[in-house]
Design an enzyme around this catalytic site. Sequence first.
Site, PDB file in Angstrom:
ATOM      1  N   ASN A  69      44.366  46.559  44.371  1.00  0.00           N
ATOM      2  CA  ASN A  69      43.111  45.995  43.862  1.00  0.00           C
ATOM      3  C   ASN A  69      42.585  46.811  42.687  1.00  0.00           C
ATOM      4  O   ASN A  69      42.780  48.026  42.604  1.00  0.00           O
ATOM      5  CB  ASN A  69      42.060  45.828  44.974  1.00  0.00           C
ATOM      6  CG  ASN A  69      41.750  47.092  45.747  1.00  0.00           C
ATOM      7  OD1 ASN A  69      42.551  48.002  45.799  1.00  0.00           O
ATOM      8  ND2 ASN A  69      40.588  47.138  46.350  1.00  0.00           N
ATOM      9  N   VAL A  70      41.936  46.109  41.779  1.00  0.00           N
ATOM     10  CA  VAL A  70      41.388  46.715  40.564  1.00  0.00           C
ATOM     11  C   VAL A  70      39.958  46.218  40.412  1.00  0.00           C
ATOM     12  O   VAL A  70      39.732  45.042  40.093  1.00  0.00           O
ATOM     13  CB  VAL A  70      42.236  46.340  39.323  1.00  0.00           C
ATOM     14  CG1 VAL A  70      41.634  46.965  38.066  1.00  0.00           C
ATOM     15  CG2 VAL A  70      43.686  46.789  39.490  1.00  0.00           C
ATOM     16  N   GLU A  71      39.005  47.113  40.694  1.00  0.00           N
ATOM     17  CA  GLU A  71      37.594  46.706  40.641  1.00  0.00           C
ATOM     18  C   GLU A  71      37.013  46.880  39.247  1.00  0.00           C
ATOM     19  O   GLU A  71      37.675  47.362  38.327  1.00  0.00           O
ATOM     20  CB  GLU A  71      36.818  47.499  41.703  1.00  0.00           C
ATOM     21  CG  GLU A  71      37.348  47.191  43.108  1.00  0.00           C
ATOM     22  CD  GLU A  71      36.548  47.853  44.209  1.00  0.00           C
ATOM     23  OE1 GLU A  71      35.758  48.777  43.946  1.00  0.00           O
ATOM     24  OE2 GLU A  71      36.734  47.428  45.371  1.00  0.00           O
ATOM     25  N   GLU A 118      46.356  41.099  45.633  1.00  0.00           N
ATOM     26  CA  GLU A 118      47.284  39.973  45.552  1.00  0.00           C
ATOM     27  C   GLU A 118      47.337  39.384  44.141  1.00  0.00           C
ATOM     28  O   GLU A 118      48.363  38.809  43.745  1.00  0.00           O
ATOM     29  CB  GLU A 118      46.886  38.878  46.555  1.00  0.00           C
ATOM     30  CG  GLU A 118      46.979  39.321  48.015  1.00  0.00           C
ATOM     31  CD  GLU A 118      45.690  39.946  48.547  1.00  0.00           C
ATOM     32  OE1 GLU A 118      44.933  40.532  47.763  1.00  0.00           O
ATOM     33  OE2 GLU A 118      45.452  39.849  49.761  1.00  0.00           O
ATOM     34  N   CYS A 158      42.386  37.540  51.669  1.00  0.00           N
ATOM     35  CA  CYS A 158      41.145  36.759  51.619  1.00  0.00           C
ATOM     36  C   CYS A 158      41.473  35.297  51.301  1.00  0.00           C
ATOM     37  O   CYS A 158      42.607  34.956  50.942  1.00  0.00           O
ATOM     38  CB  CYS A 158      40.169  37.344  50.597  1.00  0.00           C
ATOM     39  SG  CYS A 158      40.583  36.996  48.883  1.00  0.00           S
ATOM     40  N   CYS A 161      42.911  34.563  47.874  1.00  0.00           N
ATOM     41  CA  CYS A 161      44.272  35.085  47.714  1.00  0.00           C
ATOM     42  C   CYS A 161      45.287  34.283  48.510  1.00  0.00           C
ATOM     43  O   CYS A 161      46.454  34.220  48.134  1.00  0.00           O
ATOM     44  CB  CYS A 161      44.302  36.565  48.067  1.00  0.00           C
ATOM     45  SG  CYS A 161      43.465  37.540  46.800  1.00  0.00           S
TER      46      CYS A 161
HETATM   47  N1  THU Z   1      40.563  42.939  48.596  1.00  0.00           N
HETATM   48  C1  THU Z   1      41.864  42.728  48.231  1.00  0.00           C
HETATM   49  O1  THU Z   1      42.387  43.419  47.336  1.00  0.00           O
HETATM   50  N2  THU Z   1      42.545  41.746  48.856  1.00  0.00           N
HETATM   51  C2  THU Z   1      42.070  40.981  49.877  1.00  0.00           C
HETATM   52  O2  THU Z   1      42.734  40.063  50.318  1.00  0.00           O
HETATM   53  C3  THU Z   1      40.763  41.303  50.464  1.00  0.00           C
HETATM   54  C4  THU Z   1      39.886  42.167  49.628  1.00  0.00           C
HETATM   55  C5  THU Z   1      39.806  43.980  47.900  1.00  0.00           C
HETATM   56  C6  THU Z   1      38.768  43.464  46.951  1.00  0.00           C
HETATM   57  C7  THU Z   1      37.814  44.629  46.863  1.00  0.00           C
HETATM   58  O3  THU Z   1      38.265  45.493  45.829  1.00  0.00           O
HETATM   59  C8  THU Z   1      37.947  45.331  48.199  1.00  0.00           C
HETATM   60  O4  THU Z   1      39.115  44.792  48.822  1.00  0.00           O
HETATM   61  C9  THU Z   1      36.758  45.125  49.118  1.00  0.00           C
HETATM   62  O5  THU Z   1      36.458  43.790  49.289  1.00  0.00           O
END
Ligand code: THU
Length: 137
Positions: A44-46, A57, A88, A91
Site C-alpha cells: 500500500n502507498v498512502e 492490490e 477490501c 480491491c
Molecule cells: N489496505 C490495503 O492495502 N488493501 C486492502 O485490501 C485493505 C486496506 C490498506 C489501505 C490503507 O493504506 C491501510 O490498509 C488501512 O486501511
Amino acid sequence: MTIDWEQLHIAAFGMIEKAYAPYSNFPVGVAALVDDGRIVVGCNVENASYGLTLCAECGLVSSLLASGGGRLVAVYCVDAKGDALMPCGRCRQLLFEHGGPQLQVYMPTGIQSMSEILPGAFGPERLPRSVNLESSP
Ligand code: THU
C-alpha cells in the site's frame, strides 16, 4: 497449476517493509501467482490527501501489467504480523478483472475463490464491446 501458498506468503510479507503507510500505520503486502508461473507483488502507498491511498492490490495489478500481463491464479494479502488480510471491496473488483471467478484468495478464514468473496460480480463481459481477455496483449 500448483499453488505454493508458503512462497506467496513469504513474498507478500517481504513487501511489508516496502509499504508507505505513515498515516494509518497499517502496512499491507500482497503477492500473487500469475498463470505463467511468475510472482507479482504490491504494497500500500498512502498519501497526505488520505483518499488518494493506493491499496496494496492496486500496486499488484500495476506490477502484473508492467511485467508482462497474464491472469492472476492465486493471491495472498498480509498485514504487518504476517496474518492473512481480506482484500477490501474495491480491491476484490480490481482482482476480479485480472483473475476472474476462479481466482484463489487466501482469506483469514481459509482459501476461497473470487466467486465466493465477490458473488455476482460485474465484469468485462457485461460491457457491449468487451475485450477478449484471451487475446489481449
Ligand atoms: N489496505 C490495503 O492495502 N488493501 C486492502 O485490501 C485493505 C486496506 C490498506 C489501505 C490503507 O493504506 C491501510 O490498509 C488501512 O486501511
